[in-house]
Design an enzyme around this catalytic site. Sequence first.
Site, PDB file in Angstrom:
ATOM      1  N   SER A  12       0.866  -1.195   0.000  1.00  0.00           N
ATOM      2  CA  SER A  12       0.000   0.000   0.000  1.00  0.00           C
ATOM      3  C   SER A  12       0.897   1.238   0.000  1.00  0.00           C
ATOM      4  O   SER A  12       0.700   2.172   0.765  1.00  0.00           O
ATOM      5  CB  SER A  12      -0.888  -0.011   1.237  1.00  0.00           C
ATOM      6  OG  SER A  12      -0.111  -0.314   2.392  1.00  0.00           O
ATOM      7  N   ASN A 100      -4.060  -3.151  12.775  1.00  0.00           N
ATOM      8  CA  ASN A 100      -5.450  -2.804  12.461  1.00  0.00           C
ATOM      9  C   ASN A 100      -5.901  -1.512  13.141  1.00  0.00           C
ATOM     10  O   ASN A 100      -6.487  -0.640  12.508  1.00  0.00           O
ATOM     11  CB  ASN A 100      -6.392  -3.955  12.840  1.00  0.00           C
ATOM     12  CG  ASN A 100      -6.079  -5.225  12.077  1.00  0.00           C
ATOM     13  OD1 ASN A 100      -5.255  -5.203  11.154  1.00  0.00           O
ATOM     14  ND2 ASN A 100      -6.711  -6.327  12.455  1.00  0.00           N
ATOM     15  N   THR A 145     -34.077  29.972 -15.617  1.00  0.00           N
ATOM     16  CA  THR A 145     -34.532  28.618 -15.292  1.00  0.00           C
ATOM     17  C   THR A 145     -34.517  27.890 -16.631  1.00  0.00           C
ATOM     18  O   THR A 145     -34.792  28.517 -17.668  1.00  0.00           O
ATOM     19  CB  THR A 145     -35.954  28.599 -14.678  1.00  0.00           C
ATOM     20  OG1 THR A 145     -36.872  29.097 -15.647  1.00  0.00           O
ATOM     21  CG2 THR A 145     -36.047  29.441 -13.410  1.00  0.00           C
ATOM     22  N   HIS A 146     -34.191  26.629 -16.615  1.00  0.00           N
ATOM     23  CA  HIS A 146     -34.062  25.845 -17.865  1.00  0.00           C
ATOM     24  C   HIS A 146     -33.089  26.503 -18.840  1.00  0.00           C
ATOM     25  O   HIS A 146     -33.245  26.352 -20.061  1.00  0.00           O
ATOM     26  CB  HIS A 146     -35.421  25.668 -18.556  1.00  0.00           C
ATOM     27  CG  HIS A 146     -36.505  25.201 -17.642  1.00  0.00           C
ATOM     28  ND1 HIS A 146     -36.791  23.876 -17.438  1.00  0.00           N
ATOM     29  CD2 HIS A 146     -37.343  25.899 -16.830  1.00  0.00           C
ATOM     30  CE1 HIS A 146     -37.784  23.767 -16.561  1.00  0.00           C
ATOM     31  NE2 HIS A 146     -38.134  24.984 -16.168  1.00  0.00           N
ATOM     32  N   SER A 267      -4.993  27.797 -27.625  1.00  0.00           N
ATOM     33  CA  SER A 267      -5.087  26.606 -28.446  1.00  0.00           C
ATOM     34  C   SER A 267      -3.779  26.473 -29.210  1.00  0.00           C
ATOM     35  O   SER A 267      -3.118  27.468 -29.496  1.00  0.00           O
ATOM     36  CB  SER A 267      -6.260  26.755 -29.418  1.00  0.00           C
ATOM     37  OG  SER A 267      -6.004  26.042 -30.611  1.00  0.00           O
ATOM     38  N   LYS A 273      -7.751  31.881 -29.234  1.00  0.00           N
ATOM     39  CA  LYS A 273      -8.545  31.192 -28.211  1.00  0.00           C
ATOM     40  C   LYS A 273      -8.160  31.530 -26.781  1.00  0.00           C
ATOM     41  O   LYS A 273      -6.991  31.735 -26.452  1.00  0.00           O
ATOM     42  CB  LYS A 273      -8.416  29.681 -28.400  1.00  0.00           C
ATOM     43  CG  LYS A 273      -9.072  29.188 -29.660  1.00  0.00           C
ATOM     44  CD  LYS A 273     -10.570  29.110 -29.540  1.00  0.00           C
ATOM     45  CE  LYS A 273     -10.951  27.756 -28.974  1.00  0.00           C
ATOM     46  NZ  LYS A 273     -12.383  27.627 -28.855  1.00  0.00           N
ATOM     47  N   GLU A 280     -13.097  23.504 -16.797  1.00  0.00           N
ATOM     48  CA  GLU A 280     -13.484  22.216 -17.387  1.00  0.00           C
ATOM     49  C   GLU A 280     -12.919  21.050 -16.577  1.00  0.00           C
ATOM     50  O   GLU A 280     -13.570  20.029 -16.381  1.00  0.00           O
ATOM     51  CB  GLU A 280     -12.993  22.123 -18.836  1.00  0.00           C
ATOM     52  CG  GLU A 280     -13.795  23.005 -19.779  1.00  0.00           C
ATOM     53  CD  GLU A 280     -13.168  23.085 -21.172  1.00  0.00           C
ATOM     54  OE1 GLU A 280     -13.922  23.102 -22.143  1.00  0.00           O
ATOM     55  OE2 GLU A 280     -11.929  23.140 -21.289  1.00  0.00           O
ATOM     56  N   TYR A 307     -11.628  -6.631  10.875  1.00  0.00           N
ATOM     57  CA  TYR A 307     -10.723  -6.140   9.824  1.00  0.00           C
ATOM     58  C   TYR A 307     -10.616  -7.135   8.666  1.00  0.00           C
ATOM     59  O   TYR A 307     -10.567  -8.348   8.864  1.00  0.00           O
ATOM     60  CB  TYR A 307      -9.319  -5.881  10.405  1.00  0.00           C
ATOM     61  CG  TYR A 307      -8.328  -5.436   9.341  1.00  0.00           C
ATOM     62  CD1 TYR A 307      -8.216  -4.097   9.002  1.00  0.00           C
ATOM     63  CD2 TYR A 307      -7.543  -6.363   8.652  1.00  0.00           C
ATOM     64  CE1 TYR A 307      -7.340  -3.679   8.007  1.00  0.00           C
ATOM     65  CE2 TYR A 307      -6.668  -5.959   7.660  1.00  0.00           C
ATOM     66  CZ  TYR A 307      -6.571  -4.620   7.341  1.00  0.00           C
ATOM     67  OH  TYR A 307      -5.706  -4.197   6.357  1.00  0.00           O
ATOM     68  N   GLN A 312      -7.665  -1.809   3.104  1.00  0.00           N
ATOM     69  CA  GLN A 312      -6.480  -1.095   2.619  1.00  0.00           C
ATOM     70  C   GLN A 312      -6.768  -0.400   1.275  1.00  0.00           C
ATOM     71  O   GLN A 312      -6.234   0.663   0.993  1.00  0.00           O
ATOM     72  CB  GLN A 312      -5.322  -2.080   2.461  1.00  0.00           C
ATOM     73  CG  GLN A 312      -4.103  -1.502   1.787  1.00  0.00           C
ATOM     74  CD  GLN A 312      -2.971  -2.513   1.703  1.00  0.00           C
ATOM     75  OE1 GLN A 312      -2.447  -2.929   2.729  1.00  0.00           O
ATOM     76  NE2 GLN A 312      -2.600  -2.908   0.498  1.00  0.00           N
TER      77      GLN A 312
HETATM   78  N1  ARG Z   1      -1.733  -1.701   5.118  1.00  0.00           N
HETATM   79  C1  ARG Z   1      -2.798  -2.227   5.932  1.00  0.00           C
HETATM   80  C2  ARG Z   1      -4.066  -1.398   5.700  1.00  0.00           C
HETATM   81  O1  ARG Z   1      -3.981  -0.366   5.099  1.00  0.00           O
HETATM   82  C3  ARG Z   1      -2.423  -2.174   7.368  1.00  0.00           C
HETATM   83  C4  ARG Z   1      -3.147  -3.123   8.239  1.00  0.00           C
HETATM   84  C5  ARG Z   1      -2.714  -4.532   7.980  1.00  0.00           C
HETATM   85  N2  ARG Z   1      -3.379  -5.433   8.852  1.00  0.00           N
HETATM   86  C6  ARG Z   1      -3.428  -6.735   8.623  1.00  0.00           C
HETATM   87  N3  ARG Z   1      -4.110  -7.465   9.483  1.00  0.00           N
HETATM   88  N4  ARG Z   1      -2.852  -7.280   7.593  1.00  0.00           N
HETATM   89  O2  ARG Z   1      -5.138  -1.766   6.097  1.00  0.00           O
END
Ligand code: ARG
Length: 495
Positions: A12, A100, A145-146, A267, A273, A280, A307, A312
């Site tokens: 992650s 967790n 409106t519209h 442009s 332009k 946008e 969990y 993640q």
């Molecule tokens: N990178 C994990 C997350 O974002 C951290 C927690 C990992 N916990 C586990 N039981 N593997 O959730």
Amino acid sequence: MDSYNHHNYIHSLEADRWLFHADVLVDKAHVVMLAERGIIRADEAAAILRCLQYIHLHSQSFLEDELPNYEDVHTAIESFVIREIGEDAGGRMHTARSRNDEVATCIRIALREELLRVMKEVNELRHALIARAAENVETVMPGYTHLQHAQPTTLAHHCLAHADAFARDFARLITAYEHVNMSPLGAAAFAATGFPIDRMRTAKLLGFDSLLENSMDAVSTRDFVIETVSCYANLMTNLSRLAEEIILWSSSEFNFLILPDEYSTGSSIMPQKRNPDYAELVRARTGSVYGCLLSILSICKALPYSYNRDLQEVTPHLMRAARLSLASTSVMRGCVAKLKFNTERLAYEAARGFTTATELADTLVREAGLPFRTAYRIVASIAGSMLKLKGEGKEPEQDIVALIEHSCMDIIGKRLSELGLNPDKVREALDISSNIDKRLVTGGPAREEVMRMIRTRMEHLSHDNRRRDAKESHIKLCLSELEREVERKIQRLHT
Ligand code: ARG
């Protein structure tokens, strides 16, 4: 990440960079508390804390050289600590917690920072809109409106409408903040811990307002993320509607405003332009933020408690939504502050399309005592005749009194004089400024009412700024107390 392979599939990395700063704080608060509760020794705590200070001071190289080698930021920091000071002391940092509760705590810390930033930016945008309103209390324009000319109003009234929408965005964001700023720390894997930890102590050191008590709830929920990203989606919707008007109004068909140089682009082929690319992209990124919200909802919807690693996958979408919303708010703030309005065009268009028709019908009600629906039919018939005359290349506005006369006869078989209708009142009904002046009821575009709204909106805005700033100061205060505690514990080692 260039491409996925078996090992990095579960990383992650991107989200963990975002969480790094928070994780160091969480580690510090946890270790301070463990020492205070006698769960680890003072010298062990001091060694860990010193190492955490080192990581904090060398963030850049830690993020570049260490982080990518581990499954996540939590593991990276713990492994570094153990490598530096040995497992005897370093191996105690993770006592009485789990990744967790750790990651849930980190997300909340990182997110509340994002919320404080976006709230500030939203308030600056509100300020810019109110300031533009104050400059344009007398600037008449057609209201739509519209997307059809409907009734005359002022640019001030229009700007305040947007400002009020952003005031509600602020209200939603600060409520979300209150749900974000609660501490899950101490929930451990989900069943809390048998060690005598003090959850309130770590919560206070980290600047949280309260605890997420139930330890299973604490690690399972991402409802605070859903709530926040919903607020972002709402905010982006409001930004996008403003962006859309800027795009339309800068077109040569409308020609209501000139885009600031910094917010328009050329442009590569058409030298003349001035394209509204910034607006946008705000409009487009609104779609991206909705995508983030939908992804998060879909990831969370069928997860069994507590969990699961699926959680993640929520974090990158949250980060992205936060980044896009903050940047888009800031772009719109800058753009609004520098728009140049073409007030002559606005005034010219205010009168076109028979925008005074409603007031004319209202005048027939007030002056001639007709039921509104009858007056409506008379004016509708005038509008029909006007359209026909226009088709013949004539200018029907010239002889409006004659047209009214004709329609009254046609619809109710009476002359204007029989109705006791004064032609001056008719002319007044057709005058743009007097149309606006009459709309004095609460929230209307009349000058006095708009001035009152500008005053109250400014007061409301300062109140909101104070509420936001108080939250920021509270966190600063708690985190500096945490730093002092950390230093005290490290000093003790040397004495
Ligand atoms: N990178 C994990 C997350 O974002 C951290 C927690 C990992 N916990 C586990 N039981 N593997 O959730």
